[in-house]
Write a protein that holds these residues in place. Sequence first.
Motif, mmCIF file in Angstrom:
data_model
loop_
_atom_site.group_PDB
_atom_site.id
_atom_site.type_symbol
_atom_site.label_atom_id
_atom_site.label_comp_id
_atom_site.label_asym_id
_atom_site.label_seq_id
_atom_site.Cartn_x
_atom_site.Cartn_y
_atom_site.Cartn_z
ATOM 1 N N GLY A 1 -53.106 12.332 24.520
ATOM 2 C CA GLY A 1 -54.129 13.226 25.058
ATOM 3 C C GLY A 1 -54.933 13.864 23.945
ATOM 4 O O GLY A 1 -54.829 13.500 22.785
ATOM 5 N N CYS A 2 -55.760 14.834 24.331
ATOM 6 C CA CYS A 2 -56.677 15.370 23.343
ATOM 7 C C CYS A 2 -56.140 16.626 22.710
ATOM 8 O O CYS A 2 -56.878 17.303 22.015
ATOM 9 C CB CYS A 2 -58.008 15.667 23.986
ATOM 10 N N ASN A 3 -54.879 17.009 22.910
ATOM 11 C CA ASN A 3 -54.331 18.245 22.349
ATOM 12 C C ASN A 3 -54.649 19.459 23.173
ATOM 13 O O ASN A 3 -54.042 20.485 22.970
ATOM 14 C CB ASN A 3 -54.910 18.574 20.973
ATOM 15 N N PHE B 1 -60.437 9.055 30.199
ATOM 16 C CA PHE B 1 -60.073 7.899 29.383
ATOM 17 C C PHE B 1 -59.778 6.657 30.217
ATOM 18 O O PHE B 1 -59.473 5.608 29.671
ATOM 19 C CB PHE B 1 -58.841 8.210 28.545
ATOM 20 N N GLY C 1 -56.322 19.363 36.235
ATOM 21 C CA GLY C 1 -57.163 20.218 35.409
ATOM 22 C C GLY C 1 -57.376 19.629 34.040
ATOM 23 O O GLY C 1 -56.514 18.978 33.488
ATOM 24 N N ILE D 1 -60.087 25.786 27.296
ATOM 25 C CA ILE D 1 -60.277 24.710 26.341
ATOM 26 C C ILE D 1 -61.244 23.732 26.995
ATOM 27 O O ILE D 1 -61.460 23.805 28.193
ATOM 28 C CB ILE D 1 -58.957 24.003 25.981
HETATM 29 S S1 SF4 Z 1 -56.438 16.624 30.628
HETATM 30 FE FE1 SF4 Z 1 -58.265 17.064 29.416
HETATM 31 S S2 SF4 Z 1 -57.639 18.765 28.082
HETATM 32 FE FE2 SF4 Z 1 -55.767 17.828 28.873
HETATM 33 S S3 SF4 Z 1 -55.130 16.343 27.312
HETATM 34 FE FE3 SF4 Z 1 -56.389 15.247 28.860
HETATM 35 S S4 SF4 Z 1 -58.477 15.289 28.048
HETATM 36 FE FE4 SF4 Z 1 -57.304 16.843 26.941
#
Ligand code: SF4
Lengths: 173, 362
Positions: free
Chosen positions: A20-22, A95, A117, B148
């Motif tokens: 994931g994106c952190n 993604f 979310g 975020i």
């Molecule tokens: S759901 Fe959104 S914020 Fe959470 S890891 Fe995935 S891309 Fe990042």
Amino acid sequence: MKLSSFRKKSPWILHYNAGGCNGCDIEILACLAPKYDIERFGMINTGNPKQSDILLVTGPVTKRSRERLVEIYAQMPEPKVVVSCGVCACTGGVFRGMYNCEGGIDQYIPVDVYVCGCGTRPEQIIDGVIQALAILEKKTKELEQSVRLKKEPVKEDTQLNRRNIAGEIIKTA
Amino acid sequence: MGKQYEIPLGAQHISLLEPLHFKFTTENEKIVDTTANIFYVHRGIEQACCSKFKFRQVSFVVGRVCGLCSISHSTAYSQVAEKLVKIEIPRRAKYLRMLVIELDRIHSHLLCLSHVAENSGFEALFMKTMQYREFSMELLEAVCGNRIQYDFSIVGGVARDLKPAVGQMILERLKKFKPQLDELVDIYENNWTLSLKNKGAGAITKEDAMRLNVVGPFARAAGLAIDVRNETEDLLPWKEVGFEMVLDTAGDVHARNMVRLHELYVSMRIIENIIARLPESALITETKAFPDGEAVVRIEAPRGELFYYAKGNKTQVLERLKIKAPTFSNVSAMVEAFKGNEYGSVPAIIASYDPCLSCTSR
Ligand code: SF4
């Protein structure tokens, strides 16, 4: 007290990022911090799959991390609950369809709670983990039932009663 | 020469937020060699940006490259796209972008500091720093609508305006945060137990930093004056709002902590200046043009220089998008700085690099 009641009061969490994106990971970290403080439910973050009850996964499964994900899941002892945090762990999210991604972790391991979310709010994560607790309890019950091998429950005590035998031995002696 | 052992660390580890794999060769607890394996989270964003998404959608996709510095990514992409469609954005949008970038820097630096404290075994300081960090998340939510993934910069400007009440709230919270930051500086600087773990650990010299092309607080802690905010003026007017460089010389974990903490003061000053001098203008420049030609943009993300390259061919979809994240530049130096340290101090050193693997491998 039995082990199961401890498990209910202090579920331990394992966190894995499957690409994931952190964003969701730092929200999990924020949950551990004083403002949201999930330690009040007895949860702590462990790094060891062998000690944990709840697996929090974030991220769409990338091709390299899926082996680790399945391995970590396999190493966790039963009963275990999987919570997928964030929309990209649930379905792949933004993604989905990228060449190195799978759409969501439920293609590889069974998921019990989906937290949506992007990024998930800490309140949602806490809610998801609380739901996971109920599922954990249910799973524990099922697991303990199967130990009796689904026999008819024993009506009368057919086993040797040691105390009676001991009493008789004492009487005859 | 003693016996050498190989110790793997990762991909899943308590001290790591992200999958990252190091293999250390150790000799009596001393690390003699390291190899890093960083591409666990490669997702293929660049390719998808050039095929699946239209160029206006891409600014939302590149935000998902990294959750910690998503505003830097979406701003950098927006700027590169604006260069391709040849528009100039309104001044107010520039100021608002800088505001959110600096708020983001505050939360990212505090997260890194708390992580260093935790990995050095100082749990109480971790809790304290995380508690103080929460104000920046609340402010970001007030400004952008999400804690975020702000989706704040879009091609042509910004998506939301700053309400005066929110500006007032930011100033009040910053005033409250200042004594807390003083307290944190005092602890990180003078705490004896923390200094045992942090002073001298993971040190890198200025020459090595220069040779290995280090960027961000990692470089500035070694005395290398690299900061994109100091170098570019055309896209975001950093000097106008009071940017100053923060430098240290030691290059170890302690110096990195100090650089990060003192950068917070700079960020706070920048935010105050922005709110005081916010110009009145529209938020967005509309255009119907399609991207054409090539462009390059650099921007200072919390971890260092972020580089975007884009190429358009007069269609809705870009021909090429290239992202070079700060951690990618730092990996070789990360491997170098481990050498000669005790294995026990590895978690603290990793945290002090502030690695962002999802940026690196995209
Ligand atoms: S759901 Fe959104 S914020 Fe959470 S890891 Fe995935 S891309 Fe990042």
